[in-house]
Design an enzyme around this catalytic site. Structure first.
Site, short mmCIF file in Angstrom:
data_model
loop_
_atom_site.label_atom_id
_atom_site.label_comp_id
_atom_site.label_asym_id
_atom_site.label_seq_id
_atom_site.Cartn_x
_atom_site.Cartn_y
_atom_site.Cartn_z
N LYS A 1 0.86 -1.18 0.00
CA LYS A 1 0.00 0.00 0.00
C LYS A 1 0.89 1.23 0.00
O LYS A 1 1.86 1.31 0.78
CB LYS A 1 -0.87 0.00 1.26
CG LYS A 1 -1.86 -1.15 1.30
CD LYS A 1 -2.99 -0.97 0.29
CE LYS A 1 -4.10 -1.97 0.52
NZ LYS A 1 -5.23 -1.80 -0.41
N ASP B 1 -0.56 -0.37 -4.44
CA ASP B 1 -1.98 0.03 -4.41
C ASP B 1 -2.10 1.35 -3.65
O ASP B 1 -1.73 1.43 -2.47
CB ASP B 1 -2.80 -1.07 -3.72
CG ASP B 1 -4.31 -0.81 -3.77
OD1 ASP B 1 -4.72 0.24 -4.30
OD2 ASP B 1 -5.06 -1.69 -3.29
N GLU C 1 -2.14 0.38 -8.68
CA GLU C 1 -3.59 0.18 -8.54
C GLU C 1 -4.25 1.45 -8.01
O GLU C 1 -3.79 2.03 -7.02
CB GLU C 1 -3.79 -0.99 -7.57
CG GLU C 1 -5.22 -1.45 -7.39
CD GLU C 1 -5.32 -2.64 -6.42
OE1 GLU C 1 -4.28 -3.30 -6.15
OE2 GLU C 1 -6.42 -2.89 -5.92
N ASP D 1 -9.39 -0.58 -9.48
CA ASP D 1 -10.10 -1.36 -8.45
C ASP D 1 -11.41 -0.62 -8.16
O ASP D 1 -12.45 -0.90 -8.78
CB ASP D 1 -9.19 -1.48 -7.21
CG ASP D 1 -9.84 -2.11 -6.00
OD1 ASP D 1 -11.03 -2.39 -6.02
OD2 ASP D 1 -9.13 -2.32 -4.97
N LYS E 1 -13.24 -7.78 -8.10
CA LYS E 1 -13.68 -8.24 -6.78
C LYS E 1 -15.16 -8.57 -6.88
O LYS E 1 -15.96 -7.72 -7.31
CB LYS E 1 -13.51 -7.14 -5.72
CG LYS E 1 -12.07 -6.89 -5.31
CD LYS E 1 -12.01 -5.88 -4.18
CE LYS E 1 -10.55 -5.51 -3.89
NZ LYS E 1 -10.44 -4.40 -2.95
O1 LIG Z 1 -5.57 -9.56 0.72
C1 LIG Z 1 -6.51 -8.84 1.01
O2 LIG Z 1 -7.63 -9.31 1.30
C2 LIG Z 1 -6.31 -7.36 1.06
C3 LIG Z 1 -6.57 -6.69 -0.25
C4 LIG Z 1 -6.58 -5.18 -0.22
O3 LIG Z 1 -5.60 -4.59 -0.58
C5 LIG Z 1 -7.79 -4.49 0.20
C6 LIG Z 1 -8.41 -4.86 1.38
C7 LIG Z 1 -9.52 -4.20 1.83
C8 LIG Z 1 -10.06 -3.18 1.09
C9 LIG Z 1 -9.46 -2.80 -0.12
C10 LIG Z 1 -8.34 -3.46 -0.58
C11 LIG Z 1 -7.80 -3.06 -1.90
O4 LIG Z 1 -7.46 -3.89 -2.74
O5 LIG Z 1 -7.78 -1.88 -2.18
MG LIG Z 2 -7.13 -1.94 -4.22
#
Ligand SMILES: O=C(O)CCC(=O)c1ccccc1C(=O)O
Ligand SMILES: [Mg+2]
Length: 370
Positions: A163, A188, A213, A238, A262
């Site tokens: 992140k 991300d 991302e 995303d 997702k």
């Molecule tokens: O491995 C995981 O479940 C975490 C994935 C993650 O980055 C995420 C988790 C919660 C909300 C948003 C995100 C995202 O992908 O932005």
């Molecule tokens: Mg994401």
């Protein structure tokens, strides 16, 4: 599908360690498990992945429960369906609330696959016997990030996502890159940048990231297209993709080169599959995103990621990434960087009833007319 009863379980579990982004630090995860039982006693399971507060999308556990109890379940009671694809069409009369819809829709897919005695992956036209596993590091400490990456690489994960935000980007990523010159890394940003930060984003081009991302606003596809023209690193969307139409427009517009699919964000497996099929046809690679989920959503993700277009390791990690003990048995495990796609009917995993009872906050049952 001859539904006899639907049960909603609200559960809560602490994470092994906090999941920190610039938007929120998640320490405890609440979630909703949906169990749909048909007249001959077979049950299908789904999971609601909204968080307790609306930091990632506008939905919450409470809004999802409201939608399920007062809108979606009554709709299904009134309009019996024969196939889960009809649920997606039925729910399209309700605006948004995609995570609530997906919670119920995915349970119907599991039930349908079980009634056909086929693995869910096969019902969805999945082709992969195993899926490549990636993992997310979410911390504001460089030292912790490197420690965690070291552990995850020992556990076999094939790709790391970290992140980032404008206060934690180039130096943070460069330090990770220095430790791991050849590691597949993606970043991300969860919408933490604006076009005014274009120089910061351009600078990331020399770090050889697989992609970045969602750098810009959660609901944008216009400025992402402008940004993609200016940077070499592929943009992956995303938050911006909540429907098939969003995906189509983003691709046509050049807003991204990759899409994170997702199931919860797009309202269920049917919409997720439609986005996959479109991207596959257009040569846009996709990967399956994660929601810090419990086992039920995790195994729906495994079924989805068995489709041929999921060519990039996604955020599907082992149950043990987040949980001391998951609510499914067996737990999801990663071996040599892969998760095996189950071959037994439906999702191919059972509920760990003891664990479910341990983490249960509330339960509600809805019976269907005979
Ligand atoms: O491995 C995981 O479940 C975490 C994935 C993650 O980055 C995420 C988790 C919660 C909300 C948003 C995100 C995202 O992908 O932005
Ligand atoms: Mg994401």
């Amino acid at each position: 599908m001859n539904i006899a009863e639907i049960e909603l379980y609200v559960i809560q579990m602490p994470l092994k360690s906090p999941f920190v982004t610039h938007l929120e630090a998640v320490n405890d995860r609440k979630g909703i498990i949906v169990k749909v039982t048909c007249k001959d006693g077979v049950s299908g399971f789904g999971e609601g992945v909204a968080f307790s507060t609306p930091w990632y999308t506008e939905e919450t556990v409470t809004t999802s429960l409201h939608m399920l109890k007062d809108i979606l379940i009554p709709l299904l009671q009134k309009h019996p369906i024969k196939h889960p694809e009809e649920a997606s069409k039925l729910f399209s009369s309700i605006r948004r609330n995609n995570m609530a819809k997906a919670a119920l829709e995915t349970a119907l897919w599991d039930l349908y696959a079980k009634s056909q005695t086929k693995p869910l992956s096969k019902i969805l036209n999945g082709t992969r016997p195993a899926i490549a596993s990636g993992v997310v590091v979410a911390t504001d400490s460089t030292v912790k990030a490197i420690q965690q990456i070291e552990q995850y690489l020992e556990q076999g994960y094939q790709r790391i996502k970290v992140k980032i935000n404008p206060n934690q980007d180039y130096a943070f990523l460069a330090e990770i890159r220095r430790h791991y010159p050849d590691l597949p890394i993606m970043a991300d940003a969860n919408s933490s940048y604006s076009l005014q930060d274009i120089d910061r984003l351009k600078a990331l081009d020399d770090l050889n990231l697989m992609m970045i991302e969602q750098p810009l606003a959660h609901d944008d596809i216009i400025e992402h297209a402008q940004l993609q023209k200016e940077i070499r690193t592929p943009i992956c969307l995303d938050e911006s993709i909540v429907t098939f139409e969003d995906a189509r427009k983003a691709i046509e517009f050049g807003s991204c080169k990759v899409i994170n699919i997702k199931v919860g964000r797009v309202g269920g497996l049917y919409e997720a599959k439609r986005i996959h099929d479109y991207c596959f046809e257009k040569g846009i690679p996709v990967w399956c995103g994660g929601m810090i989920e419990f086992g039920i959503s995790r195994v729906h993700n495994i079924a989805l990621a068995s489709l041929p277009g999921f060519s990039i390791p996604g955020d599907i990690s082992a149950s043990s990434r987040f949980w001391e003990e998951d609510i499914i048995t067996p737990e999801v495990t990663v071996e040599n960087g892969f998760i095996t796609v189950p071959e037994s009917p439906g999702i191919g995993y059972e509920i760990n009833e003891n664990r479910l009872q341990e983490v249960l906050l509330a339960k509600k049952t809805f019976t269907f007319p005979k």
